[in-house]
Motif scaffolding. Structure first.
Motif, PDB file in Angstrom:
ATOM      1  N   ILE A   1       8.832  10.006   5.612  1.00 14.05           N
ATOM      2  CA  ILE A   1       8.453   9.498   6.928  1.00 14.05           C
ATOM      3  C   ILE A   1       9.081   8.125   7.115  1.00 14.05           C
ATOM      4  O   ILE A   1       8.836   7.210   6.327  1.00 14.05           O
ATOM      5  N   ALA A   2       9.894   7.966   8.149  1.00 14.04           N
ATOM      6  CA  ALA A   2      10.489   6.674   8.473  1.00 14.04           C
ATOM      7  C   ALA A   2       9.836   6.106   9.724  1.00 14.04           C
ATOM      8  O   ALA A   2       9.573   6.834  10.683  1.00 14.04           O
ATOM      9  N   CYS A   3       9.554   4.790   9.728  1.00 15.55           N
ATOM     10  CA  CYS A   3       8.990   4.106  10.890  1.00 15.55           C
ATOM     11  C   CYS A   3       9.994   3.053  11.343  1.00 15.55           C
ATOM     12  O   CYS A   3      10.497   2.277  10.523  1.00 15.55           O
ATOM     13  N   ILE A   4      10.282   2.998  12.635  1.00 13.83           N
ATOM     14  CA  ILE A   4      11.211   2.018  13.164  1.00 13.83           C
ATOM     15  C   ILE A   4      10.584   1.330  14.367  1.00 13.83           C
ATOM     16  O   ILE A   4       9.929   1.957  15.188  1.00 13.83           O
TER      17      ILE A   4
ATOM     18  N   GLY B   1      -1.216  10.164   1.570  1.00  8.54           N
ATOM     19  CA  GLY B   1      -1.250  10.434   0.135  1.00  8.54           C
ATOM     20  C   GLY B   1       0.123  10.547  -0.491  1.00  8.54           C
ATOM     21  O   GLY B   1       1.156  10.352   0.145  1.00  8.54           O
ATOM     22  N   GLU B   2       0.130  10.899  -1.781  1.00  6.96           N
ATOM     23  CA  GLU B   2       1.361  10.860  -2.570  1.00  6.96           C
ATOM     24  C   GLU B   2       2.347  11.969  -2.216  1.00  6.96           C
ATOM     25  O   GLU B   2       3.497  11.953  -2.681  1.00  6.96           O
ATOM     26  N   ASP B   3       1.932  12.926  -1.406  1.00 10.22           N
ATOM     27  CA  ASP B   3       2.859  13.981  -0.972  1.00 10.22           C
ATOM     28  C   ASP B   3       3.771  13.516   0.161  1.00 10.22           C
ATOM     29  O   ASP B   3       4.619  14.282   0.627  1.00 10.22           O
ATOM     30  N   TYR B   4       3.583  12.267   0.607  1.00  6.04           N
ATOM     31  CA  TYR B   4       4.394  11.692   1.681  1.00  6.04           C
ATOM     32  C   TYR B   4       4.941  10.340   1.232  1.00  6.04           C
ATOM     33  O   TYR B   4       4.288   9.609   0.484  1.00  6.04           O
ATOM     34  N   ASP B   5       6.126  10.020   1.693  1.00  9.83           N
ATOM     35  CA  ASP B   5       6.772   8.739   1.388  1.00  9.83           C
ATOM     36  C   ASP B   5       7.063   8.024   2.706  1.00  9.83           C
ATOM     37  O   ASP B   5       7.939   8.433   3.472  1.00  9.83           O
ATOM     38  N   VAL B   6       6.287   6.980   3.003  1.00 13.57           N
ATOM     39  CA  VAL B   6       6.408   6.245   4.264  1.00 13.57           C
ATOM     40  C   VAL B   6       7.249   4.988   4.051  1.00 13.57           C
ATOM     41  O   VAL B   6       6.944   4.172   3.192  1.00 13.57           O
ATOM     42  N   ARG B   7       8.289   4.826   4.853  1.00 10.28           N
ATOM     43  CA  ARG B   7       9.130   3.630   4.774  1.00 10.28           C
ATOM     44  C   ARG B   7       9.289   3.027   6.162  1.00 10.28           C
ATOM     45  O   ARG B   7       9.428   3.745   7.152  1.00 10.28           O
ATOM     46  N   ILE B   8       9.278   1.697   6.214  1.00 11.52           N
ATOM     47  CA  ILE B   8       9.320   0.964   7.469  1.00 11.52           C
ATOM     48  C   ILE B   8      10.656   0.246   7.589  1.00 11.52           C
ATOM     49  O   ILE B   8      11.038  -0.515   6.707  1.00 11.52           O
TER      50      ILE B   8
ATOM     51  N   ILE C   1       0.840  -1.198   0.000  1.00 10.84           N
ATOM     52  CA  ILE C   1       0.000   0.000   0.000  1.00 10.84           C
ATOM     53  C   ILE C   1       0.876   1.249   0.000  1.00 10.84           C
ATOM     54  O   ILE C   1       0.616   2.230   0.672  1.00 10.84           O
ATOM     55  N   GLY C   2       1.965   1.190  -0.750  1.00  8.31           N
ATOM     56  CA  GLY C   2       2.807   2.364  -0.891  1.00  8.31           C
ATOM     57  C   GLY C   2       3.880   2.491   0.156  1.00  8.31           C
ATOM     58  O   GLY C   2       4.773   3.301   0.012  1.00  8.31           O
TER      59      GLY C   2
ATOM     60  N   GLU D   1       2.171   5.590  -5.169  1.00  7.41           N
ATOM     61  CA  GLU D   1       3.570   5.868  -5.438  1.00  7.41           C
ATOM     62  C   GLU D   1       3.840   7.312  -5.035  1.00  7.41           C
ATOM     63  O   GLU D   1       3.320   8.242  -5.642  1.00  7.41           O
ATOM     64  N   PRO D   2       4.618   7.527  -3.993  1.00  6.96           N
ATOM     65  CA  PRO D   2       4.869   8.897  -3.539  1.00  6.96           C
ATOM     66  C   PRO D   2       5.585   9.728  -4.601  1.00  6.96           C
ATOM     67  O   PRO D   2       6.316   9.202  -5.447  1.00  6.96           O
ATOM     68  N   LYS D   3       5.371  11.035  -4.533  1.00  7.66           N
ATOM     69  CA  LYS D   3       6.066  11.956  -5.427  1.00  7.66           C
ATOM     70  C   LYS D   3       7.559  11.986  -5.098  1.00  7.66           C
ATOM     71  O   LYS D   3       7.977  11.664  -3.990  1.00  7.66           O
TER      72      LYS D   3
END
Length: 231
Positions: free
Chosen positions: A37-40, A64-71, A6-7, A29-31
């Motif tokens: 945003i990083a999640c740990i 939304g696509e204005d944010y890039d979330v990575r785990i 989910i992105g 797909e984020p811009k």
């Protein structure tokens, strides 16, 4: 190993979990210039489990696509410094990848992975102080990586008589210590201990004894984070 759900891109040890796509939410797909945003955290606190969608993947959809979330995760990462799976011992490569990502905000979700019966039995005989030491070190390191850090208190297990519940929710337990450390370090917090204490439908209890946030819990946490992040 890297997966996209989910992105939300997942960087870490996925050997014992499957990251699944939701059939009801679009994959985003984020811009290129998105807020990063990083999640740990450990897999329990992050909600990473086969056939369950992580709340942080739901967060990507809401932001939304204005944010890039990575785990960034290791399945059994711990906050206890003496543990073999202490976060800085078991995921150094992932932490380096996080630094390269250069996040604008880091979400820290630990505690439920530490919450075993064996460790709960030691809580009042020194483990509580070691937890505080480890959690403080985690937040201090995250503050070196990002100007904004948000700590999430762990969820309270459904069984009220479980020693692991006491370890999290009692006075002087994990949640109290996380709130105190966050205040001292100027870190924002999102509360999940009290909501899951009051509403058990926010959790899923598996036959194995593992517990995770339910779809309702995912929505609750993702909404709380979205409101705070966009504030």
């Amino acid at each position: 190993k890297v997966a996209r759900s989910i992105g939300a891109e997942v960087i870490g040890d996925l050997s014992d979990m499957a990251i699944v796509r939701s059939v009801t939410l679009p994959t985003l797909e984020p811009k290129a210039d998105a807020v990063r945003i990083a999640c740990i955290g450990d897999k329990f606190s992050l909600g990473m489990r086969q056939n369950l969608v992580s709340p942080f993947s739901v967060l990507q959809d809401k932001l939304g696509e204005d944010y890039d979330v990575r785990i960034y995760t290791a399945a059994y990462a711990k906050t206890i410094p003496s543990h073999d799976n202490y976060v800085f011992k078991c995921i150094p490569d992932h932490l380096e990848a996080m630094k390269q990502f250069s996040p604008d905000c880091i979400l820290v979700s630990f505690g439920n992975g530490d919450n075993t019966r064996g460790e709960a039995a030691k809580w009042d005989s020194g483990l509580a102080e070691e937890f505080s030491q480890g959690y403080r070190e985690i937040l201090c390191e995250m503050k070196k990586i990002s100007k904004r850090v948000i700590a999430i208190t762990p969820f309270k297990r459904i069984e009220d008589d479980d020693t692991r519940t006491i370890m999290i929710a009692k006075e002087g337990g994990m949640a109290d210590r996380i709130r105190k450390i966050a205040r001292e370090l100027g870190v924002e917090t999102v509360e999940m201990t009290q909501p899951t204490t009051e509403d058990h439908s926010l959790l899923i209890a598996e036959k194995t004894g593992f517990q995770y946030l339910s779809p309702k819990g995912n929505e609750f946490l993702a909404n709380a984070l979205t409101s705070l992040i966009k504030k």
